[in-house]
Design a protein around this motif. Structure first.
Motif, short mmCIF file in Angstrom:
data_model
loop_
_atom_site.label_atom_id
_atom_site.label_comp_id
_atom_site.label_asym_id
_atom_site.label_seq_id
_atom_site.Cartn_x
_atom_site.Cartn_y
_atom_site.Cartn_z
N LYS A 152 0.95 -1.54 0.10
CA LYS A 152 0.07 0.17 -0.12
C LYS A 152 1.36 1.19 0.03
CE LYS A 152 -2.98 2.48 3.17
NZ LYS A 152 -4.23 2.31 4.19
N LEU A 153 2.15 1.07 0.47
CA LEU A 153 2.45 2.50 0.63
C LEU A 153 3.68 3.19 -0.30
CD1 LEU A 153 3.68 4.80 2.31
CD2 LEU A 153 5.68 3.39 3.75
N ALA A 154 4.87 1.30 -0.79
CA ALA A 154 4.52 1.77 -2.29
C ALA A 154 4.04 1.92 -3.44
CB ALA A 154 5.25 0.71 -2.49
N ARG A 155 2.08 2.09 -3.11
CA ARG A 155 1.21 2.23 -3.93
C ARG A 155 1.36 3.97 -4.28
NH1 ARG A 155 -1.48 -2.11 -6.93
NH2 ARG A 155 -3.45 -1.30 -6.49
N ALA A 156 0.85 4.06 -3.00
CA ALA A 156 0.97 5.26 -2.91
C ALA A 156 2.13 5.82 -3.80
CB ALA A 156 0.88 5.96 -0.87
N LYS A 157 3.58 5.83 -2.87
CA LYS A 157 4.99 6.49 -3.68
C LYS A 157 5.12 6.78 -4.44
CE LYS A 157 7.13 7.07 0.56
NZ LYS A 157 7.77 8.61 0.39
N LEU A 184 4.48 11.58 3.02
CA LEU A 184 3.75 11.24 1.84
C LEU A 184 3.80 12.75 1.82
CD1 LEU A 184 2.89 9.45 -0.36
CD2 LEU A 184 0.85 9.04 1.17
N PRO A 185 4.08 13.23 0.40
CA PRO A 185 3.77 14.04 -0.12
C PRO A 185 2.44 13.54 -1.26
CG PRO A 185 6.45 13.17 -0.52
CD PRO A 185 5.29 12.41 -0.26
N GLU A 186 2.52 15.12 -1.81
CA GLU A 186 1.44 15.14 -2.95
C GLU A 186 0.20 15.03 -1.92
OE1 GLU A 186 2.36 16.57 -6.08
OE2 GLU A 186 3.63 16.22 -5.57
N LEU A 201 -5.04 10.88 -0.36
CA LEU A 201 -6.18 10.98 -0.53
C LEU A 201 -6.23 9.33 -1.21
CD1 LEU A 201 -7.20 13.45 -3.09
CD2 LEU A 201 -7.10 13.77 -0.05
N TRP A 202 -4.96 8.82 -2.19
CA TRP A 202 -5.39 7.79 -2.43
C TRP A 202 -5.04 6.60 -1.13
CZ3 TRP A 202 -6.79 6.11 -7.32
CH2 TRP A 202 -6.61 4.90 -7.15
N TYR A 203 -3.86 7.36 -0.24
CA TYR A 203 -3.34 6.50 0.34
C TYR A 203 -4.06 6.24 1.50
CZ TYR A 203 0.07 4.82 4.22
OH TYR A 203 0.27 3.79 5.66
N LEU A 204 -4.99 7.07 2.58
CA LEU A 204 -6.21 7.29 2.58
C LEU A 204 -7.75 6.15 2.83
CD1 LEU A 204 -5.49 10.70 5.07
CD2 LEU A 204 -4.72 8.97 5.33
N ALA A 205 -7.61 6.25 1.27
CA ALA A 205 -8.89 5.65 1.23
C ALA A 205 -8.64 4.63 0.47
CB ALA A 205 -9.73 6.62 -0.04
N GLU A 206 -8.14 4.06 0.58
CA GLU A 206 -7.86 2.64 -0.57
C GLU A 206 -8.10 2.06 0.53
OE1 GLU A 206 -5.70 0.91 -2.42
OE2 GLU A 206 -3.80 1.08 -2.63
N ASP A 207 -9.37 0.16 0.25
CA ASP A 207 -10.27 -0.07 0.53
C ASP A 207 -11.24 0.22 2.05
OD1 ASP A 207 -8.24 -2.16 -0.03
OD2 ASP A 207 -7.00 -1.77 2.67
N ASP A 214 -20.65 7.51 -10.08
CA ASP A 214 -22.06 7.98 -9.90
C ASP A 214 -22.06 8.22 -8.04
OD1 ASP A 214 -23.89 8.09 -11.95
OD2 ASP A 214 -24.01 6.38 -12.45
N GLN A 215 -21.13 8.28 -7.56
CA GLN A 215 -20.77 7.94 -6.28
C GLN A 215 -19.52 9.38 -5.84
OE1 GLN A 215 -18.67 4.33 -5.35
NE2 GLN A 215 -18.14 5.29 -3.64
N TYR A 216 -19.76 9.51 -4.74
CA TYR A 216 -18.84 10.56 -4.25
C TYR A 216 -17.27 9.98 -3.67
CZ TYR A 216 -17.19 13.86 -0.23
OH TYR A 216 -16.46 14.52 0.59
N THR A 217 -16.80 10.67 -4.47
CA THR A 217 -15.62 9.51 -4.27
C THR A 217 -14.38 10.45 -3.80
OG1 THR A 217 -14.74 9.99 -6.92
CG2 THR A 217 -15.84 8.06 -6.35
N ILE A 218 -12.67 10.48 -4.10
CA ILE A 218 -11.56 11.23 -3.53
C ILE A 218 -11.73 12.31 -4.90
CG2 ILE A 218 -10.60 9.94 -2.01
CD1 ILE A 218 -8.77 8.80 -3.85
N ALA A 219 -12.18 10.68 -5.74
CA ALA A 219 -11.45 12.90 -7.45
C ALA A 219 -12.69 13.17 -7.20
CB ALA A 219 -12.89 11.93 -8.53
#
Lengths: 209, 209
Positions: A91-96, B70-72, B77-83, B159-164
């Motif tokens: 997961k962390l590698a994917r975020a990187k 983790l920058p950017e 957002l992706w890291y936090l929202a995975e799963d 059709d749903q609220y996402t991190i996008a």
């Protein structure tokens, strides 16, 4: 692809680094693809027909199925590499990987690719001299950040060749076509060689069919 | 986090839309976080100490563990929202989330957020008048593309609220602070209301602790 008989179709421009990223990954994954050249200079990417494919009017745009199109070079890389070794599972590698791909689109491409476009694609360095000068410091900052990272890492993420390397290689290896010298960045030039040594590497001018 | 007792630490600037994205998502996911204000205007994000956290010298940067940063904003957002439900599981939908997040960082933020920075953060609209004018057409093009998509979609993906939606909401809802009027884009203003109606929505000025 939902239909295995259907071949991907890549709407692209051969000289574009963003389009080259996709061709390189497709070739390395041995995925066949039909390339359709779009003449962005004559406005072909802004026609109503093309906007139906990509609302933002840009290439590359990958056609996945009859009515399914995916724009944005780095989103395409992610889609194609999911569940492949070129995108780590951690997961962390994917975020990187995403960190460096967003770095590429925000802090690198707008400076280095845009300068290359004016100088080597349009061949109008004199006309765009002021704009090229304004892109100088941002481009050098991006190269300095990459060089600093690559001094202590062979690749951008997880000590392995990933789609983050493909994304950053595309415009870095032709940075000199935008008048960005790479000799002050020896860690970058060593990394370029590592990327070029990967199996099934192809050069930017090479087409795939 | 590898250590569940450790709290995330967000290096950020309160007025930044990129930082607000992360605060909004953390709050909606009910993840506690300590916010550390970084004065980017006085160069605090370019010190050697900060470059150890983010080689690119920018906020937001999320500290995940003792030495893991983790920058950017969109990678965070992706890291936090995975799963999580805010990031769909379907492969194509996930690529479409990335498509719109790369659109945000390449075709939207450099025009609308940068204009807002000059006009409303620095309050130097006169000094940057030429640069602001140069950002006009790109910002309007981004809003037109969003409006066209939102005329036939309630949200950006699936059709749903996402991190996008979170990524694009951050600078769109304050576009008028960059002198981009939203009244010509009724589908955008309707979508802004839908985003604001989500559970645990917080406003940009709101801090979290």
């Amino acid at each position: 692809m939902t239909d295995p008989k259907r071949m991907y179709r890549l709407y692209q421009m051969q000289e574009s680094g963003n389009c080259y990223k996709v061709r390189l990954l497709l070739h390395q994954l041995q995925i066949p693809c039909e390339c359709i050249e779009v003449d962005i200079l004559s406005g072909e990417s802004r026609t109503e027909t093309f906007l139906e494919k990509n609302i933002n009017g840009r290439v590359p745009t990958l056609q996945l199925d009859e009515e399914i199109y995916l724009p944005e070079s780095n989103a395409i890389l992610w889609y194609l590499a999911e569940d492949m070794p070129l995108l780590p599972r951690d997961k962390l590698a994917r975020a990187k990987v995403l960190q460096w791909m967003f770095f590429e689109q925000y802090s690198h491409e707008p400076f280095i690719a845009t300068s290359r476009f004016w100088i080597s694609i349009l061949q109008q360095a004199d006309k765009f001299a002021d704009q090229i000068e304004a892109k100088r410091s941002g481009g050098e900052a991006a190269l300095a950040a990459m060089n600093r990272h690559l001094k202590i890492n062979d690749y951008f993420v997880a000590d392995q060749y990933t789609i983050a390397d493909i994304a950053l290689y595309a415009y870095t290896h032709v940075a000199e076509e935008g008048n960005f010298e790479l000799s002050p960045y020896p860690a970058i030039t060593a990394w370029l060689t590592r990327v070029q040594s990967q199996v099934r590497h192809i050069r930017l001018p090479d087409a795939i069919t």
